[in-house]
Write an enzyme that holds these catalytic residues in place. Structure first.
Site, PDB file in Angstrom:
ATOM      1  N   LYS A 117     -37.596  -6.711  30.514  1.00 50.76           N
ATOM      2  CA  LYS A 117     -36.546  -5.724  30.232  1.00 50.76           C
ATOM      3  C   LYS A 117     -36.945  -4.333  30.740  1.00 50.76           C
ATOM      4  O   LYS A 117     -36.120  -3.611  31.304  1.00 50.76           O
ATOM      5  CB  LYS A 117     -36.211  -5.693  28.734  1.00 50.76           C
ATOM      6  CG  LYS A 117     -35.426  -6.909  28.270  1.00 50.76           C
ATOM      7  CD  LYS A 117     -34.075  -7.014  28.989  1.00 50.76           C
ATOM      8  CE  LYS A 117     -33.273  -8.222  28.605  1.00 50.76           C
ATOM      9  NZ  LYS A 117     -32.100  -8.450  29.457  1.00 50.76           N
ATOM     10  N   TYR A 172     -40.425 -11.109  27.325  1.00 48.73           N
ATOM     11  CA  TYR A 172     -39.051 -10.592  27.330  1.00 48.73           C
ATOM     12  C   TYR A 172     -39.069  -9.084  27.545  1.00 48.73           C
ATOM     13  O   TYR A 172     -38.351  -8.551  28.395  1.00 48.73           O
ATOM     14  CB  TYR A 172     -38.393 -10.935  25.985  1.00 48.73           C
ATOM     15  CG  TYR A 172     -36.943 -10.536  25.854  1.00 48.73           C
ATOM     16  CD1 TYR A 172     -35.952 -11.139  26.619  1.00 48.73           C
ATOM     17  CD2 TYR A 172     -36.556  -9.579  24.908  1.00 48.73           C
ATOM     18  CE1 TYR A 172     -34.615 -10.792  26.459  1.00 48.73           C
ATOM     19  CE2 TYR A 172     -35.229  -9.241  24.746  1.00 48.73           C
ATOM     20  CZ  TYR A 172     -34.256  -9.848  25.528  1.00 48.73           C
ATOM     21  OH  TYR A 172     -32.936  -9.503  25.369  1.00 48.73           O
ATOM     22  N   LEU A 182     -20.991 -17.908  29.533  1.00 47.27           N
ATOM     23  CA  LEU A 182     -20.764 -18.805  28.391  1.00 47.27           C
ATOM     24  C   LEU A 182     -21.699 -18.490  27.223  1.00 47.27           C
ATOM     25  O   LEU A 182     -21.689 -19.183  26.207  1.00 47.27           O
ATOM     26  CB  LEU A 182     -20.938 -20.269  28.819  1.00 47.27           C
ATOM     27  CG  LEU A 182     -19.901 -20.765  29.822  1.00 47.27           C
ATOM     28  CD1 LEU A 182     -20.196 -22.206  30.237  1.00 47.27           C
ATOM     29  CD2 LEU A 182     -18.489 -20.681  29.244  1.00 47.27           C
ATOM     30  N   GLY A 183     -22.496 -17.436  27.343  1.00 48.36           N
ATOM     31  CA  GLY A 183     -23.438 -17.079  26.287  1.00 48.36           C
ATOM     32  C   GLY A 183     -22.791 -16.279  25.175  1.00 48.36           C
ATOM     33  O   GLY A 183     -21.562 -16.108  25.125  1.00 48.36           O
ATOM     34  N   GLN A 184     -23.636 -15.775  24.272  1.00 53.03           N
ATOM     35  CA  GLN A 184     -23.126 -15.082  23.082  1.00 53.03           C
ATOM     36  C   GLN A 184     -22.286 -13.862  23.467  1.00 53.03           C
ATOM     37  O   GLN A 184     -21.210 -13.642  22.927  1.00 53.03           O
ATOM     38  CB  GLN A 184     -24.300 -14.662  22.179  1.00 53.03           C
ATOM     39  CG  GLN A 184     -23.851 -14.222  20.795  1.00 53.03           C
ATOM     40  CD  GLN A 184     -24.920 -13.455  20.021  1.00 53.03           C
ATOM     41  OE1 GLN A 184     -25.992 -13.152  20.534  1.00 53.03           O
ATOM     42  NE2 GLN A 184     -24.628 -13.148  18.773  1.00 53.03           N
ATOM     43  N   ASP A 209     -25.654 -20.559  39.615  1.00 58.26           N
ATOM     44  CA  ASP A 209     -27.039 -20.334  39.199  1.00 58.26           C
ATOM     45  C   ASP A 209     -27.439 -18.992  39.797  1.00 58.26           C
ATOM     46  O   ASP A 209     -27.417 -18.826  41.027  1.00 58.26           O
ATOM     47  CB  ASP A 209     -27.912 -21.473  39.754  1.00 58.26           C
ATOM     48  CG  ASP A 209     -29.389 -21.296  39.413  1.00 58.26           C
ATOM     49  OD1 ASP A 209     -29.781 -20.209  38.936  1.00 58.26           O
ATOM     50  OD2 ASP A 209     -30.151 -22.257  39.639  1.00 58.26           O
ATOM     51  N   ILE A 249     -24.370 -21.158  34.761  1.00 55.94           N
ATOM     52  CA  ILE A 249     -25.033 -22.338  35.339  1.00 55.94           C
ATOM     53  C   ILE A 249     -24.444 -23.620  34.744  1.00 55.94           C
ATOM     54  O   ILE A 249     -24.501 -24.675  35.348  1.00 55.94           O
ATOM     55  CB  ILE A 249     -26.570 -22.261  35.122  1.00 55.94           C
ATOM     56  CG1 ILE A 249     -27.302 -23.225  36.049  1.00 55.94           C
ATOM     57  CG2 ILE A 249     -26.947 -22.473  33.671  1.00 55.94           C
ATOM     58  CD1 ILE A 249     -28.803 -22.998  36.104  1.00 55.94           C
ATOM     59  N   ARG A 250     -23.863 -23.467  33.529  1.00 53.33           N
ATOM     60  CA  ARG A 250     -23.259 -24.623  32.840  1.00 53.33           C
ATOM     61  C   ARG A 250     -21.746 -24.604  33.020  1.00 53.33           C
ATOM     62  O   ARG A 250     -21.165 -23.565  33.294  1.00 53.33           O
ATOM     63  CB  ARG A 250     -23.513 -24.555  31.326  1.00 53.33           C
ATOM     64  CG  ARG A 250     -24.937 -24.466  30.919  1.00 53.33           C
ATOM     65  CD  ARG A 250     -25.034 -24.348  29.402  1.00 53.33           C
ATOM     66  NE  ARG A 250     -24.705 -23.010  28.913  1.00 53.33           N
ATOM     67  CZ  ARG A 250     -24.106 -22.763  27.737  1.00 53.33           C
ATOM     68  NH1 ARG A 250     -23.714 -23.752  26.970  1.00 53.33           N
ATOM     69  NH2 ARG A 250     -23.870 -21.518  27.353  1.00 53.33           N
ATOM     70  N   GLY A 296     -23.654 -15.644  33.489  1.00 51.81           N
ATOM     71  CA  GLY A 296     -24.046 -16.053  32.135  1.00 51.81           C
ATOM     72  C   GLY A 296     -22.899 -15.910  31.153  1.00 51.81           C
ATOM     73  O   GLY A 296     -23.100 -15.565  29.986  1.00 51.81           O
TER      74      GLY A 296
HETATM   75  P1  NAD Z   1     -27.230 -16.197  25.831  1.00 50.87           P
HETATM   76  O1  NAD Z   1     -28.557 -16.875  25.814  1.00 50.87           O
HETATM   77  O2  NAD Z   1     -26.302 -16.432  24.689  1.00 50.87           O
HETATM   78  O3  NAD Z   1     -26.452 -16.591  27.170  1.00 50.87           O
HETATM   79  C1  NAD Z   1     -27.061 -16.625  28.422  1.00 50.87           C
HETATM   80  C2  NAD Z   1     -26.188 -17.455  29.355  1.00 50.87           C
HETATM   81  O4  NAD Z   1     -26.842 -17.488  30.631  1.00 50.87           O
HETATM   82  C3  NAD Z   1     -26.017 -18.907  28.904  1.00 50.87           C
HETATM   83  O5  NAD Z   1     -24.647 -19.235  28.852  1.00 50.87           O
HETATM   84  C4  NAD Z   1     -26.756 -19.708  29.963  1.00 50.87           C
HETATM   85  O6  NAD Z   1     -26.144 -20.964  30.255  1.00 50.87           O
HETATM   86  C5  NAD Z   1     -26.701 -18.780  31.153  1.00 50.87           C
HETATM   87  N1  NAD Z   1     -27.772 -19.059  32.132  1.00 50.87           N
HETATM   88  C6  NAD Z   1     -29.037 -19.438  31.892  1.00 50.87           C
HETATM   89  N2  NAD Z   1     -29.696 -19.581  33.046  1.00 50.87           N
HETATM   90  C7  NAD Z   1     -28.821 -19.304  34.044  1.00 50.87           C
HETATM   91  C8  NAD Z   1     -28.909 -19.267  35.457  1.00 50.87           C
HETATM   92  N3  NAD Z   1     -30.034 -19.606  36.113  1.00 50.87           N
HETATM   93  N4  NAD Z   1     -27.803 -18.906  36.149  1.00 50.87           N
HETATM   94  C9  NAD Z   1     -26.651 -18.576  35.514  1.00 50.87           C
HETATM   95  N5  NAD Z   1     -26.516 -18.600  34.175  1.00 50.87           N
HETATM   96  C10 NAD Z   1     -27.590 -18.951  33.460  1.00 50.87           C
HETATM   97  O7  NAD Z   1     -27.501 -14.644  26.049  1.00 50.87           O
HETATM   98  P2  NAD Z   1     -26.652 -13.374  25.502  1.00 50.87           P
HETATM   99  O8  NAD Z   1     -27.044 -13.172  24.091  1.00 50.87           O
HETATM  100  O9  NAD Z   1     -25.239 -13.517  25.872  1.00 50.87           O
HETATM  101  O10 NAD Z   1     -27.378 -12.209  26.332  1.00 50.87           O
HETATM  102  C11 NAD Z   1     -26.881 -11.700  27.554  1.00 50.87           C
HETATM  103  C12 NAD Z   1     -27.756 -10.546  27.988  1.00 50.87           C
HETATM  104  O11 NAD Z   1     -27.796  -9.565  26.938  1.00 50.87           O
HETATM  105  C13 NAD Z   1     -29.219 -10.896  28.277  1.00 50.87           C
HETATM  106  O12 NAD Z   1     -29.688 -10.089  29.327  1.00 50.87           O
HETATM  107  C14 NAD Z   1     -29.928 -10.507  26.997  1.00 50.87           C
HETATM  108  O13 NAD Z   1     -31.292 -10.211  27.229  1.00 50.87           O
HETATM  109  C15 NAD Z   1     -29.151  -9.273  26.596  1.00 50.87           C
HETATM  110  N6  NAD Z   1     -29.280  -8.961  25.166  1.00 50.87           N
HETATM  111  C16 NAD Z   1     -28.741  -9.781  24.218  1.00 50.87           C
HETATM  112  C17 NAD Z   1     -28.894  -9.470  22.877  1.00 50.87           C
HETATM  113  C18 NAD Z   1     -28.316 -10.354  21.786  1.00 50.87           C
HETATM  114  O14 NAD Z   1     -28.568 -10.098  20.593  1.00 50.87           O
HETATM  115  N7  NAD Z   1     -27.520 -11.357  22.123  1.00 50.87           N
HETATM  116  C19 NAD Z   1     -29.588  -8.317  22.502  1.00 50.87           C
HETATM  117  C20 NAD Z   1     -30.148  -7.507  23.493  1.00 50.87           C
HETATM  118  C21 NAD Z   1     -29.963  -7.831  24.823  1.00 50.87           C
END
Ligand code: NAD
Length: 325
Positions: A146, A142, A10-12, A53, A35-36, A8
């Site tokens: 968790k 969610y 590419l996420g935040q 994935d 996945i992207r 994951g």
């Molecule tokens: P996000 O939604 O920004 O990024 C998630 C990434 O996962 C995306 O890039 C998406 O393309 C990828 N993804 C989705 N499905 C997939 C799959 N099947 N296989 C591989 N990749 C896949 O999430 P984030 O904010 O970066 O969060 C990461 C983790 O931190 C998560 O477990 C989230 O619950 C936890 N978290 C985040 C926050 C927050 O404020 N951002 C707070 C508490 C916990």
């Protein structure tokens, strides 16, 4: 951590964590996956990247074997607000991805990190100064995933000796990558709107306190926990961490110190408000401070200054040197 796989990425969180890990451990030692595939994204272009994935456990195992991975940082998951819209997908992705990643970690003797969340608490949890060890009966999908993840990671440590570690992140605020559908996203959107339009409509109601943290502190906390001496850790997988707790009026007041004409009104979203109401007002991070020296650097005003400066640059909006008024 010598050879690190990030899911994951590419996420935040992943987009900033990956770049920091590459700086610290070497570009050739961090395999970013998602996945992207996003052309032009620095995570994809500046170092090792492959599509994965997380529901495909065989491919995850192959990547770990091929790259001699010794650390897995598992971030792929569906976030709170999106999970409420698609609960079955959230269960399948958050639990299916995690169990695959844990199995690969067990087979290949990898150190393991995955984040939990303040969403692992629920309406019956004490709301103020929420203790490290307390009631966890979340009423969101969610939250259910968790709490289950915290328990599963504890189980893999106790049963199989996998070196699992994790934190309960509060809402994370950052300017590089947009958040992915969480309840605290308002605290990111508000800075964009403050710069672009000098006003914001909040979907979270006045008086709703939630814990928050600026992304540089979140990234540091992951690295610090992963580098901590294992015998010091009593709470491996679910450390409460937080840097600040505020409600919408307080973040608006902080923005007004830099943009005095900023105004805010409310149009509350019942789904996200209900999730926010089920979470703590402020959590107690004493265990993280004691067991691995957790020590965030940004309070609300320091974060606001940094967010406005950096977002103005990113959006090409003239802002000048922000001055506290
Ligand atoms: P996000 O939604 O920004 O990024 C998630 C990434 O996962 C995306 O890039 C998406 O393309 C990828 N993804 C989705 N499905 C997939 C799959 N099947 N296989 C591989 N990749 C896949 O999430 P984030 O904010 O970066 O969060 C990461 C983790 O931190 C998560 O477990 C989230 O619950 C936890 N978290 C985040 C926050 C927050 O404020 N951002 C707070 C508490 C916990």
């Amino acid at each position: 951590m010598k050879k690190i796989l990030v899911t994951g990425s590419l996420g935040q969180i992943g987009s900033e964590l990956t770049m920091r890990l590459r700086e610290l451990y070497g570009e050739e030692n961090v395999l970013a996956t998602d996945i992207r595939h996003v052309d032009g994204n620095p995570v994809v272009e500046n170092g090792l990247f492959d599509t994965l994935d997380v529901l495909d456990g065989d491919r995850m195992q192959k990547l770990v074997n091929d790259h001699h991975i010794d650390t897995i940082i598992h971030l792929a998951a569906l976030l709170s607000a999106t999970a409420e819209k698609k609960p079955l997908l959230a269960w399948n992705l958050n639990m299916g991805g995690l169990v695959n990643a844990l199995e690969v970690a067990r087979n290949s003797d990898c150190q393991f990190f995955t984040p939990s969340s303040i969403g692992a608490f629920g309406p019956s949890t004490p709301k103020d100064n929420t203790p490290q060890d307390t009631i966890q009966r979340p009423n969101t999908m969610y939250g259910v995933t968790k709490v289950s993840a915290e328990l599963l990671c504890d189980y893999y440590f106790a049963k199989f000796g996998v070196d699992t570690r994790g934190v309960r992140f509060p809402g994370l605020i950052s300017y590089k990558t947009l958040p992915g559908g969480g309840t605290t996203d308002y605290a990111v959107d508000i800075y964009y709107e403050a710069l672009k339009n000098k006003k914001y409509t909040s979907y979270i109601a006045k008086g709703t306190y939630m814990d928050m943290m600026y992304m540089p502190d979140a990234i540091d906390s992951i690295i610090k926990l992963m580098e901590a001496d294992s015998p010091r850790l009593k709470h491996r997988n679910a450390f409460n961490i937080t840097a600040m707790s505020f409600e919408p009026e307080e973040i608006a007041a902080s923005i007004r110190k830099f943009i005095p004409e900023f105004t805010m009104n409310y149009q509350v979203d019942p789904v996200r408000q209900q999730i926010a109401d089920s979470w703590p007002n402020s959590i107690d991070a004493a265990a993280a401070k004691e067991e691995w020296d957790f020590n965030p650097r940004y309070d609300l005003d320091r974060m606001t200054k940094s967010m406005l400066e950096n977002l103005a640059k990113k959006l090409g909006i003239p802002f000048g040197e922000p001055v506290l008024v």
